[in-house]
Design a protein around this motif. Structure first.
Motif, PDB file in Angstrom:
ATOM      1  N   ALA A   1       0.855  -1.398  -0.020  1.00 46.26           N
ATOM      2  CA  ALA A   1      -0.004   0.025   0.210  1.00 46.26           C
ATOM      3  C   ALA A   1       0.861   1.150  -0.045  1.00 46.26           C
ATOM      4  O   ALA A   1       0.659   2.068  -0.959  1.00 46.26           O
ATOM      5  CB  ALA A   1      -0.820  -0.199   1.316  1.00 46.26           C
ATOM      6  N   THR A   2       1.659   1.374   1.066  1.00 46.77           N
ATOM      7  CA  THR A   2       2.515   2.479   1.072  1.00 46.77           C
ATOM      8  C   THR A   2       3.933   2.153   1.586  1.00 46.77           C
ATOM      9  O   THR A   2       4.244   1.165   1.995  1.00 46.77           O
ATOM     10  CB  THR A   2       1.940   3.546   2.249  1.00 46.77           C
ATOM     11  OG1 THR A   2       1.920   2.770   3.480  1.00 46.77           O
ATOM     12  CG2 THR A   2       0.368   3.975   1.862  1.00 46.77           C
TER      13      THR A   2
ATOM     14  N   VAL B   1     -12.333  -6.027   2.901  1.00 43.22           N
ATOM     15  CA  VAL B   1     -11.888  -5.251   3.962  1.00 43.22           C
ATOM     16  C   VAL B   1     -12.828  -5.391   5.082  1.00 43.22           C
ATOM     17  O   VAL B   1     -12.321  -5.457   6.509  1.00 43.22           O
ATOM     18  CB  VAL B   1     -12.121  -3.701   3.403  1.00 43.22           C
ATOM     19  CG1 VAL B   1     -11.951  -2.688   4.551  1.00 43.22           C
ATOM     20  CG2 VAL B   1     -10.917  -3.718   2.358  1.00 43.22           C
TER      21      VAL B   1
ATOM     22  N   GLU C   1     -11.579  -6.363   9.001  1.00 43.68           N
ATOM     23  CA  GLU C   1     -11.972  -5.640  10.200  1.00 43.68           C
ATOM     24  C   GLU C   1     -12.883  -6.244  11.256  1.00 43.68           C
ATOM     25  O   GLU C   1     -12.443  -6.168  12.597  1.00 43.68           O
ATOM     26  CB  GLU C   1     -13.087  -4.437   9.678  1.00 43.68           C
ATOM     27  CG  GLU C   1     -12.327  -3.030   9.012  1.00 43.68           C
ATOM     28  CD  GLU C   1     -13.382  -2.045   8.139  1.00 43.68           C
ATOM     29  OE1 GLU C   1     -12.888  -1.122   8.074  1.00 43.68           O
ATOM     30  OE2 GLU C   1     -14.360  -2.664   8.309  1.00 43.68           O
TER      31      GLU C   1
ATOM     32  N   THR D   1      -8.751   0.116  12.684  1.00 42.23           N
ATOM     33  CA  THR D   1      -7.597   0.863  12.233  1.00 42.23           C
ATOM     34  C   THR D   1      -6.125   0.024  12.038  1.00 42.23           C
ATOM     35  O   THR D   1      -5.356   0.458  11.215  1.00 42.23           O
ATOM     36  CB  THR D   1      -7.272   2.332  12.941  1.00 42.23           C
ATOM     37  OG1 THR D   1      -7.124   1.779  14.354  1.00 42.23           O
ATOM     38  CG2 THR D   1      -8.462   3.107  12.868  1.00 42.23           C
TER      39      THR D   1
ATOM     40  N   SER E   1      -3.874  -1.369   8.339  1.00 42.50           N
ATOM     41  CA  SER E   1      -2.611  -0.884   7.796  1.00 42.50           C
ATOM     42  C   SER E   1      -1.343  -1.470   8.163  1.00 42.50           C
ATOM     43  O   SER E   1      -0.231  -1.461   7.723  1.00 42.50           O
ATOM     44  CB  SER E   1      -2.460   0.533   7.947  1.00 42.50           C
ATOM     45  OG  SER E   1      -2.165   0.768   9.352  1.00 42.50           O
TER      46      SER E   1
ATOM     47  N   GLN F   1      -6.236  -0.065  -4.421  1.00 39.92           N
ATOM     48  CA  GLN F   1      -5.611   0.900  -3.587  1.00 39.92           C
ATOM     49  C   GLN F   1      -5.947   0.275  -2.145  1.00 39.92           C
ATOM     50  O   GLN F   1      -6.755   0.897  -1.488  1.00 39.92           O
ATOM     51  CB  GLN F   1      -5.795   2.192  -3.592  1.00 39.92           C
ATOM     52  CG  GLN F   1      -5.508   2.819  -5.161  1.00 39.92           C
ATOM     53  CD  GLN F   1      -3.952   3.105  -5.282  1.00 39.92           C
ATOM     54  OE1 GLN F   1      -3.429   3.287  -4.303  1.00 39.92           O
ATOM     55  NE2 GLN F   1      -3.589   2.417  -6.194  1.00 39.92           N
ATOM     56  N   HIS F   2      -5.493  -0.873  -1.888  1.00 42.52           N
ATOM     57  CA  HIS F   2      -5.974  -1.707  -0.559  1.00 42.52           C
ATOM     58  C   HIS F   2      -5.568  -0.866   0.640  1.00 42.52           C
ATOM     59  O   HIS F   2      -4.522   0.006   0.491  1.00 42.52           O
ATOM     60  CB  HIS F   2      -5.894  -2.999  -0.754  1.00 42.52           C
ATOM     61  CG  HIS F   2      -4.235  -3.343  -0.789  1.00 42.52           C
ATOM     62  ND1 HIS F   2      -3.233  -3.162   0.414  1.00 42.52           N
ATOM     63  CD2 HIS F   2      -3.321  -3.230  -1.652  1.00 42.52           C
ATOM     64  CE1 HIS F   2      -2.224  -3.413   0.240  1.00 42.52           C
ATOM     65  NE2 HIS F   2      -2.077  -3.480  -1.274  1.00 42.52           N
ATOM     66  N   PRO F   3      -6.024  -1.128   1.804  1.00 40.88           N
ATOM     67  CA  PRO F   3      -5.716  -0.669   3.083  1.00 40.88           C
ATOM     68  C   PRO F   3      -4.464  -1.135   3.914  1.00 40.88           C
ATOM     69  O   PRO F   3      -4.570  -0.837   5.103  1.00 40.88           O
ATOM     70  CB  PRO F   3      -6.889  -0.400   3.864  1.00 40.88           C
ATOM     71  CG  PRO F   3      -7.738  -1.507   3.478  1.00 40.88           C
ATOM     72  CD  PRO F   3      -7.394  -1.983   1.841  1.00 40.88           C
TER      73      PRO F   3
END
Lengths: 320, 320
Positions: free
Chosen positions: B15-16, B71, B75, B86, B89, B113-115
């Motif tokens: 993701a990032t 998702v 969760e 949260t 990530s 764009q997955h979390p």
């Protein structure tokens, strides 16, 4: 038990009030099926002026596409008659559409801002029966992209099928196409024999390529594979013959249901009908006729009848 | 002929870059099928922390719905573990999805764009096999909403099915549901017997009402009718028993194909598997085991393996 799901022929509406009075009406009959939309143009004297054809016109499988096909077939009929396409606004149209026995489709079509002087809508079964028998008793079996049938005995109606792909398409073009694709995928997995038919269905494509195309395909696109099944059967392919035999057994059952209900004549229409007929038992073949033009003639007579009724009503109202 | 349509497990993306270095990774295994998406959460020590579940996750039959289900299930697994949602990530996710053997779906999923910290994607078959056998040989048959199977013998793979509804769903939940609907419509038309099963399918609805619902239905919605077929069979309904018998014959054929190819052990997973197993010949039942948790365990071990490989690669690169 005879049950009717025949459409009330009151489903009509006019485009504009300025076009209400037509001194020389042109009548257009529309036969709208899952693969093709055919149009027949006649003048008030009953002379056939021209014909037109366009693509799929079953609103269930593509609403806008169906509307476009109807307008395009009408324009083509005008052009074929040597008339201007702008004369659409002068046409009194009777249209029999596949899928129009579904109330949701009737509601949707009723809101169409069509370009015609008048548009009278009914089912494909209704115009096929009208074209084959007029007001007399008899049964019609539509075997085209889809399957549906309607019989009428002494004022009672018996409707069979017409519920669409893939839940109610045995014997039809889309049904044969689906069975051919199923067989081809199984053959490539080693779970059925490979044959002329399975090779023809793949047409050089991989299983994934075939699947990606067919998962998005309309019933009309499935029906495009049906001619392959008949071609392979003619070349002696046993798998193709087995699929056709299943379809023939189904149509036999449907015909018997009509004969048991007291129907004395059966007419088949639709693209698959003439191809499947030779595979029916010969005793049954003698009881079934194939009439290619029946739906078109039925749509024209439907348009005229509705128009005359409306004209008669207006006369009555102007006298009061 | 052994052919592979096994997905190259290189289909991963992060993701990032800020989330690249995870000291205490949490692993999440996703088993995404046509009716349900299940998630298993584990810490680095291999302890199961929580599970989650959401709806359909086959991207072929609803792309955004599949992403949302993944998702949501993640969760829920975090919440079940007493952790904050949260923490998505921080998750290293291994997901096995139905439909992901199709290249078009792989391409589409790669742009998501997955979390999550990491997302490693593969097919539902891959994680089921990994969960059942690890790196060893064997075959898995998934019989849930859809049907697909994968066998592995001495490094060679034999894939069967997985091409979707309605072209390749024999034996599966969607296939049984479709056959039940077909039968119900025919019964109401007097072309098949009415029975416990056909009454259950209609559930008080008319043919038109049933058709309008099913023509728009997803494979998952067809599969929702499959339990009815098993319930009616348990009450002795001969039509339900006939449909189940067809499914059993098909699974027999698939199993025989694996056994002929030299596969020595077969595992079934998916919602229909435990219900169909008792209807298979008893000799075959002894060769087939049912493992409900296999796909989840496979997804977790897939996530860990991919993560370790990536970590190892990074170490190598930092040394150079």
């Amino acid at each position: 038990m005879l049950a009717s799901r025949h459409l009330n022929p009151g489903l009509s509406h006019q485009a504009t009030s300025t076009a209400r009075h037509l001194d020389q009406p042109l009548f257009l009959g529309i036969d709208g099926g899952g693969s093709n939309c055919r149009a027949w143009l006649q003048n008030a004297a009953g002379e056939l002026l021209g014909q037109g054809q366009a693509g799929a016109a079953n609103p269930v499988n593509g609403y806008q596409q169906a509307l476009d096909a109807i307008v395009l077939a009408a324009e083509q009929a005008l052009i074929a008659a040597g008339l201007a396409p702008t004369l659409l606004s002068q046409l009194v149209v009777g249209a029999g559409l596949a899928g129009l026995h579904l109330p949701s489709m009737q509601q949707k079509l009723a809101t169409w801002q069509h370009p015609f002087a008048r548009l009278y809508l009914t089912t494909d079964l209704d115009i096929a029966a009208l074209g084959a028998y007029g007001e007399a008793d008899g049964a019609v079996i539509i075997l085209g992209t889809g399957f549906s049938a309607l019989g009428s005995v002494a004022g009672e109606q018996l409707a069979i099928g017409g519920f669409g792909f893939p839940i109610n398409c045995t014997g039809s073009g889309s049904g044969l196409g689906l069975e051919a694709v199923k067989l081809a995928l199984l053959a490539a997995d080693g779970l059925a024999e490979t044959s002329l038919l399975t090779d023809a269905v793949f047409h050089g494509r991989t299983q994934q390529q075939l699947a990606e195309v067919m998962l998005k395909a309309t019933p009309g696109q499935y029906a495009q594979l049906a001619p392959l099944v008949f071609q392979c059967a003619e070349q002696g392919d046993t798998q193709a013959l087995a699929l056709i035999s299943q379809a023939a057994v189904f149509i036999e059952k449907v015909s018997q249901r009509f004969l048991d209900a007291g129907v004395t004549q059966i007419t088949m229409v639709g693209g698959i009908a003439p191809r499947l007929l030779p595979y029916l038992p010969s005793a049954l073949q003698q009881k079934i006729q194939y009439q290619q033009a029946a739906p078109g003639l039925g749509a024209l007579s439907f348009a005229k009848k509705q128009w005359q009724q409306e004209w008669h009503q207006e006369q009555q109202e102007s006298i009061r």
